[in-house]
Design an enzyme around this catalytic site. Structure first.
Site, mmCIF file in Angstrom:
data_model
loop_
_atom_site.group_PDB
_atom_site.id
_atom_site.type_symbol
_atom_site.label_atom_id
_atom_site.label_comp_id
_atom_site.label_asym_id
_atom_site.label_seq_id
_atom_site.Cartn_x
_atom_site.Cartn_y
_atom_site.Cartn_z
ATOM 1 N N SER A 532 29.363 41.032 -38.271
ATOM 2 C CA SER A 532 30.160 41.323 -39.102
ATOM 3 C C SER A 532 30.518 40.087 -39.995
ATOM 4 C CB SER A 532 31.607 41.758 -38.530
ATOM 5 O OG SER A 532 32.401 42.703 -39.555
ATOM 6 N N ASP A 617 28.627 52.942 -41.174
ATOM 7 C CA ASP A 617 29.582 51.690 -41.427
ATOM 8 C C ASP A 617 30.390 51.853 -42.363
ATOM 9 O OD1 ASP A 617 31.110 49.550 -40.818
ATOM 10 O OD2 ASP A 617 29.038 48.362 -40.271
ATOM 11 N N HIS A 652 30.157 50.777 -37.536
ATOM 12 C CA HIS A 652 30.245 49.440 -37.227
ATOM 13 C C HIS A 652 29.818 48.860 -35.874
ATOM 14 C CE1 HIS A 652 31.505 45.578 -38.879
ATOM 15 N NE2 HIS A 652 32.224 45.386 -38.057
#
Length: 682
Positions: A532, A617, A652
């Site tokens: 991320s 995501d 995610h």
């Protein structure tokens, strides 16, 4: 046979706005474009072909990972009124069973929710919450079968086993019961932003639900929480540098929420409840936060009175309140401790570990009036231990230590060390090392250097069994506690965001240089790892100093920072102006442009790289990774591996099932272990 990676064709599209530059792979942002999904699948196919010769090693690593989890694991039961609640796994099952027993732990078990049955027809199935009603007759849960974090709320009758007709669509994972037949939830808007709080009464349709609160500023998201006393539900409106909270006493009729303190730029606070007072952790005139008390009927800032004044060298990270005492989660010099304070005024008790680096965290129990509280403790070499501490007697009991079934595992085979690296401006940055004693630190070793460095998230020095796969093979596993997190206090965070964001990247590179100069590793022996926002960090350092790295692993990486921050229709963009800046302002634009990995890909050699993405995501959209890899394929001058794996049925966090998640992890570890083959015999 030589494998040829796929290449996404360039398209010269007109920029979206005068601030957008020409983006030759922008077409990948459109999943409906006839070439997008075939390209992602071609990259997946290439990944599988490259990894195919390594399948025996991958399968071996998967078995190692599987062998380190207790497949029939169970949580320690907690008492709540007449019931004992816990969850457990059955061997071979992907998901947990939620269970309870009436009155006694020897009573028959009742499985009140089986996650495996809910997931039976889905490739992905995540529960955002599981919440028992106040009378223990119902359970509410939020289910996501796509990975996009849009949950459907359902309610089950625990006596009949029947699922009620009530269906709430498009919810976030925030949920709180008001009474046993009414609750509050947060609804996502068309841009997946949690901006509205609704009230629902069982037996009515969603269209009849009452809007309780709507946030008008898309730079703030709303959430729900409950006080440890169970007397209040809180609405929190939060940005990345400010928040405000509202409180509703659940015993009162209606849905009115009282504002505690209006939002102010730079002011953050959290609220707990006891008796006729709120206890508030606040950074108002206290950079590292202080603890204050305020009357419930008049809780504004003018009424705040210190319980624990600001401490310049101690960060207050969290608060857990019980009827007779409270626990503050504190951090000093990068290490956590628990401060136990009774309300009767006795001297505080401090809980810490005699280790160079460790993790420690207390949590609220189901019984507000209990004299006992529980906390977790672990180190990078020692599996998590759950302790129960009796405040009245001072007795501490070990309730559970995480079981590592692998007969070869012995925590005494490993060592943990904390070192410090000087950054570009003279700041000392802590690094946590985990290594196998048989390899030691006397000779240079390959290093896996993990980092995050954003949003004030702290890198806890906890235990994770997957690291043993690398450490047992000669890697040193290192955690880089770079600025942008809150490892060394709130100033550590402020010095790693907005116009100081480059400190995060320079800290990481300084750690690399320090470990090389100290003889811990060598140039070209470091594998960088981050996900991320940590994936953004990987993109920056790969652009800046590729010669340092043997490889890069970037999971769901936030690498197209400039384009993302220019698109305020995306869920997080306006919220994240407070973290990165607003590129509609020239100064912010130039700063973000200076480090955004996608914009700064160069015609140069890059290390071997593994990049992962999730098609669903909504935090970091799949196309950030896809565009980045497409551009790297055109620009890089080396023949090192560049792999992109996109999870078609996940978001995610990757796969939802525990075995599926281990398989994904085994592939990534296999890639990292494979890189060892490129080094001289170590």
């Amino acid at each position: 046979m030589k494998l040829t990676p796929p290449k996404a064709r360039k398209r010269r599209l007109r920029p979206k706005s005068p601030l957008h530059h020409i983006d030759e792979w922008r077409w990948l942002e459109d999943i409906k474009d006839p070439a997008t999904l075939p390209y992602l699948k071609a990259e997946n196919a290439y990944f599988k072909k490259v990894m195919q010769p390594l399948r025996k090693r991958r399968d071996q690593i998967y078995q190692e990972l599987k062998g380190r989890i207790a497949e029939d694991d169970s949580s320690v039961p907690e008492k709540d009124d007449d019931f004992w609640y816990y969850h457990r796994y059955k061997k071979g099952h992907q998901y947990p069973l939620y269970c309870r027993k009436l009155n006694d732990l020897d009573a028959p078990e009742k499985v009140y929710l089986d996650h495996n049955k809910l997931a039976a027809d889905s490739d992905f199935c995540e529960l955002g919450f599981v919440d028992i009603s106040r009378d223990h007759k119902l359970v509410a849960y939020g289910i996501d079968t796509d990975g996009d974090e849009r949950y459907t709320i359902r309610v089950k009758d625990l006596k009949t086993g029947r699922t009620l007709k009530d269906v709430i669509e498009g919810a976030s994972s925030c949920f709180e019961w008001k009474s046993s037949d009414e609750f509050f939830y947060v609804k996502l808007d068309e841009h997946d932003r949690p901006l509205e709080v609704y009230y629902h009464r069982l037996g009515t349709k969603q269209e009849q639900d009452i809007l309780v609160y709507k946030e008008e500023d898309p730079g703030f998201f709303v959430g729900l929480d409950a006080s440890e006393s169970d007397e209040f539900v809180f609405i929190s409106c939060h940005g990345y540098d400010a928040n405000e909270m509202r409180a509703h006493r659940v015993s009162e009729p209606g849905t009115n929420f009282q504002l505690i303190e209006p939002r102010h730029t730079g002011h953050e606070y959290e609220v707990s409840h006891r008796g006729d007072e709120f206890l508030i952790v606040t950074n108002w005139e206290a950079e590292n936060f202080r603890l204050v008390r305020a009357p419930v009927n008049n809780p504004g800032r003018a009424q705040w009175r210190d319980l624990l004044p600001h401490q310049a060298t101690i960060l207050l990270e969290g608060l857990v309140v019980f009827h007779d005492y409270y626990i503050l989660q504190e951090r000093s010099e990068g290490l956590p401790r628990l401060r136990l304070q009774r309300f009767d005024g006795l001297e505080p008790l401090f809980i810490s570990l005699d280790e160079e680096a460790y993790d420690l965290s207390a949590f609220s129990g189901r019984d507000f009036k209990s004299s006992c509280f529980r906390y977790w403790a672990s180190t990078p070499r020692m599996p998590s231990c759950l302790f129960e501490y009796d405040v009245n007697t001072g007795q501490r009991i070990l309730l559970k230590q995480r079981n590592i079934p692998d007969p070869n595992f012995n925590p005494d085979n490993y060592a943990v060390k904390r070192i410090w690296a000087k950054s570009h401006d003279g700041t000392s940055v802590p690094v946590t090392l985990l290594y196998h004693k048989k390899f030691g630190l006397e000779a240079p070793r390959p290093v896996l250097l993990h980092a995050y460095g954003s949003y004030g998230e702290t890198m806890d020095a906890d235990f994770s069994s997957y690291r043993l796969t690398l450490v047992d093979r000669g890697y040193i596993y290192a955690l880089a506690h770079v600025r942008g997190g809150m490892d060394m206090g709130r100033r550590w965070y402020l010095d790693g965001k907005l116009d100081k964001k480059w400190n995060t990247f320079r800290d990481y590179l300084a750690i690399c240089d320090h470990m090389i100069s100290a003889g811990i590793t060598k140039q070209g022996w470091i594998v960088g790892e981050g996900g991320s926002a940590g994936g953004m960090l990987m993109g920056v350092v790969a652009n800046e100093r590729p010669e340092l790295f043997l490889g890069i692993v970037a999971s769901v990486p936030f690498v197209d920072v400039l384009n993302t921050m220019l698109d305020d229709t995306l869920p997080l963009t306006r919220l994240e102006y407070h973290e990165w800046g607003n590129p509609n302002n020239p100064g912010d634009y130039e700063r973000i442009r200076s480090y955004s990995p996608y914009e700064n890909v160069k015609k140069q050699a890059y290390p071997s790289m593994l990049v992962t993405a999730g098609l669903h995501d909504k935090r970091v959209l799949y196309w950030e990774a896809a565009k980045w890899v497409a551009k790297l394929r055109h620009m890089k001058t080396d023949k090192n591996l560049l792999l992109l794996r996109t999870e078609i049925s996940a978001g995610h966090g990757g796969a939802s099932g525990r075995y599926d998640a281990l398989k994904e992890l085994a592939e990534e570890l296999c890639f990292i272990v494979m890189l060892l083959d490129q080094l001289p015999q170590t």
